[in-house]
Write a protein that holds these residues in place. Structure first.
Motif, PDB file in Angstrom:
ATOM      1  N   PHE A  27       0.782  -1.230  -0.097  1.00 25.26           N
ATOM      2  CA  PHE A  27      -0.139   0.043   0.035  1.00 25.26           C
ATOM      3  C   PHE A  27       1.079   1.282  -0.034  1.00 25.26           C
ATOM      4  CE2 PHE A  27      -2.489   3.479   1.561  1.00 25.26           C
ATOM      5  CZ  PHE A  27      -3.691   3.244   0.881  1.00 25.26           C
ATOM      6  N   GLN A  28       1.913   1.282   0.836  1.00 24.15           N
ATOM      7  CA  GLN A  28       2.806   2.428   0.883  1.00 24.15           C
ATOM      8  C   GLN A  28       3.498   2.626  -0.554  1.00 24.15           C
ATOM      9  OE1 GLN A  28       5.384   2.780   4.197  1.00 24.15           O
ATOM     10  NE2 GLN A  28       4.131   1.327   5.285  1.00 24.15           N
ATOM     11  N   VAL A  29       4.039   1.662  -1.115  1.00 23.15           N
ATOM     12  CA  VAL A  29       4.565   1.860  -2.473  1.00 23.15           C
ATOM     13  C   VAL A  29       3.701   2.071  -3.374  1.00 23.15           C
ATOM     14  CG1 VAL A  29       5.594   0.430  -4.565  1.00 23.15           C
ATOM     15  CG2 VAL A  29       6.478   0.011  -2.194  1.00 23.15           C
ATOM     16  N   PHE A  30       2.363   1.762  -3.491  1.00 19.73           N
ATOM     17  CA  PHE A  30       1.399   2.267  -4.382  1.00 19.73           C
ATOM     18  C   PHE A  30       0.943   3.485  -4.004  1.00 19.73           C
ATOM     19  CE2 PHE A  30      -3.385   2.787  -4.532  1.00 19.73           C
ATOM     20  CZ  PHE A  30      -3.435   2.773  -6.000  1.00 19.73           C
ATOM     21  N   SER A  31       0.958   3.922  -3.007  1.00 21.88           N
ATOM     22  CA  SER A  31       0.637   5.453  -2.478  1.00 21.88           C
ATOM     23  C   SER A  31       1.918   6.294  -3.111  1.00 21.88           C
ATOM     24  CB  SER A  31       0.520   5.664  -0.886  1.00 21.88           C
ATOM     25  OG  SER A  31       0.385   6.964  -0.447  1.00 21.88           O
ATOM     26  N   PHE A  32       3.061   6.098  -2.820  1.00 17.99           N
ATOM     27  CA  PHE A  32       3.775   6.782  -3.307  1.00 17.99           C
ATOM     28  C   PHE A  32       4.108   6.781  -4.994  1.00 17.99           C
ATOM     29  CE2 PHE A  32       6.735   5.487   0.746  1.00 17.99           C
ATOM     30  CZ  PHE A  32       6.456   6.712   1.259  1.00 17.99           C
ATOM     31  N   THR A  33       3.659   5.891  -5.587  1.00 14.37           N
ATOM     32  CA  THR A  33       3.788   5.800  -7.011  1.00 14.37           C
ATOM     33  C   THR A  33       2.636   6.709  -7.485  1.00 14.37           C
ATOM     34  OG1 THR A  33       4.358   3.535  -7.103  1.00 14.37           O
ATOM     35  CG2 THR A  33       3.282   4.371  -8.933  1.00 14.37           C
ATOM     36  N   ASN A  34       1.507   6.765  -6.904  1.00 14.06           N
ATOM     37  CA  ASN A  34       0.722   7.645  -7.343  1.00 14.06           C
ATOM     38  C   ASN A  34       1.016   9.226  -7.039  1.00 14.06           C
ATOM     39  OD1 ASN A  34      -1.354   5.812  -8.118  1.00 14.06           O
ATOM     40  ND2 ASN A  34      -2.534   6.040  -6.143  1.00 14.06           N
ATOM     41  N   LYS A  35       1.565   9.646  -5.902  1.00 12.64           N
ATOM     42  CA  LYS A  35       2.307  10.585  -5.739  1.00 12.64           C
ATOM     43  C   LYS A  35       3.347  11.017  -6.787  1.00 12.64           C
ATOM     44  CE  LYS A  35       1.184  10.711  -0.748  1.00 12.64           C
ATOM     45  NZ  LYS A  35       1.956  10.820   0.781  1.00 12.64           N
ATOM     46  N   ILE A  36       3.953  10.125  -7.042  1.00 14.22           N
ATOM     47  CA  ILE A  36       5.162  10.390  -7.768  1.00 14.22           C
ATOM     48  C   ILE A  36       4.565  10.659  -9.310  1.00 14.22           C
ATOM     49  CG2 ILE A  36       6.856   9.121  -9.251  1.00 14.22           C
ATOM     50  CD1 ILE A  36       7.618   7.596  -6.755  1.00 14.22           C
ATOM     51  N   ARG A  37       3.541  10.035  -9.883  1.00 16.96           N
ATOM     52  CA  ARG A  37       2.979  10.084 -11.160  1.00 16.96           C
ATOM     53  C   ARG A  37       2.287  11.490 -11.217  1.00 16.96           C
ATOM     54  NH1 ARG A  37       0.908   4.118 -11.934  1.00 16.96           N
ATOM     55  NH2 ARG A  37       3.052   3.304 -12.739  1.00 16.96           N
ATOM     56  N   ARG A  38       1.598  12.126 -10.194  1.00 20.19           N
ATOM     57  CA  ARG A  38       1.088  13.321  -9.889  1.00 20.19           C
ATOM     58  C   ARG A  38       2.197  14.465  -9.973  1.00 20.19           C
ATOM     59  NH1 ARG A  38      -2.318  12.450  -5.483  1.00 20.19           N
ATOM     60  NH2 ARG A  38      -0.749  13.451  -4.211  1.00 20.19           N
ATOM     61  N   LEU A  39       3.138  14.395  -9.303  1.00 22.34           N
ATOM     62  CA  LEU A  39       4.150  15.057  -9.207  1.00 22.34           C
ATOM     63  C   LEU A  39       5.077  15.047 -10.610  1.00 22.34           C
ATOM     64  CD1 LEU A  39       5.996  15.014  -5.834  1.00 22.34           C
ATOM     65  CD2 LEU A  39       5.314  17.145  -6.976  1.00 22.34           C
TER      66      LEU A  39
END
Length: 90
Positions: A27-39
């Motif tokens: 879940f943490q990796v998934f969350s970071f991936t979403n934030k990375i894509r948004r940034l």
């Protein structure tokens, strides 16, 4: 995250709200991936936003460390996760 009838739809992670394990590595990796894509999409428009670029680098490092931990502890879960998130292997 979209909410539909008591469930949160998180890409490949669809679970009841009560059962959702936000502390799991996946879940943490998934969350970071979403934030990375948004940034990353933000930085395509705002090329000189160096503060956001620094934040992106920090998130990339955190995600990289979590993925390294997961690869060391459980290779099968690691392979499944990078396949689902469509990210490169380290």
């Amino acid at each position: 995250m979209k909410k539909k009838g008591g469930r949160k739809i998180l890409g490949f992670m669809v679970k009841e709200e009560k059962e959702e394990n936000r502390g799991s590595v996946e879940f943490q990796v998934f969350s970071f991936t979403n934030k990375i894509r948004r940034l990353a999409s933000h930085l395509e428009l705002h090329k000189k936003d160096f503060s956001s670029e620094r934040g992106l680098r920090r998130l990339l490092g955190k995600r990289r460390r979590l993925l390294a931990y997961l690869a060391k502890k459980n290779r099968v879960r690691y392979k499944k996760l990078i396949g689902q998130l469509n990210i490169r292997e380290q």
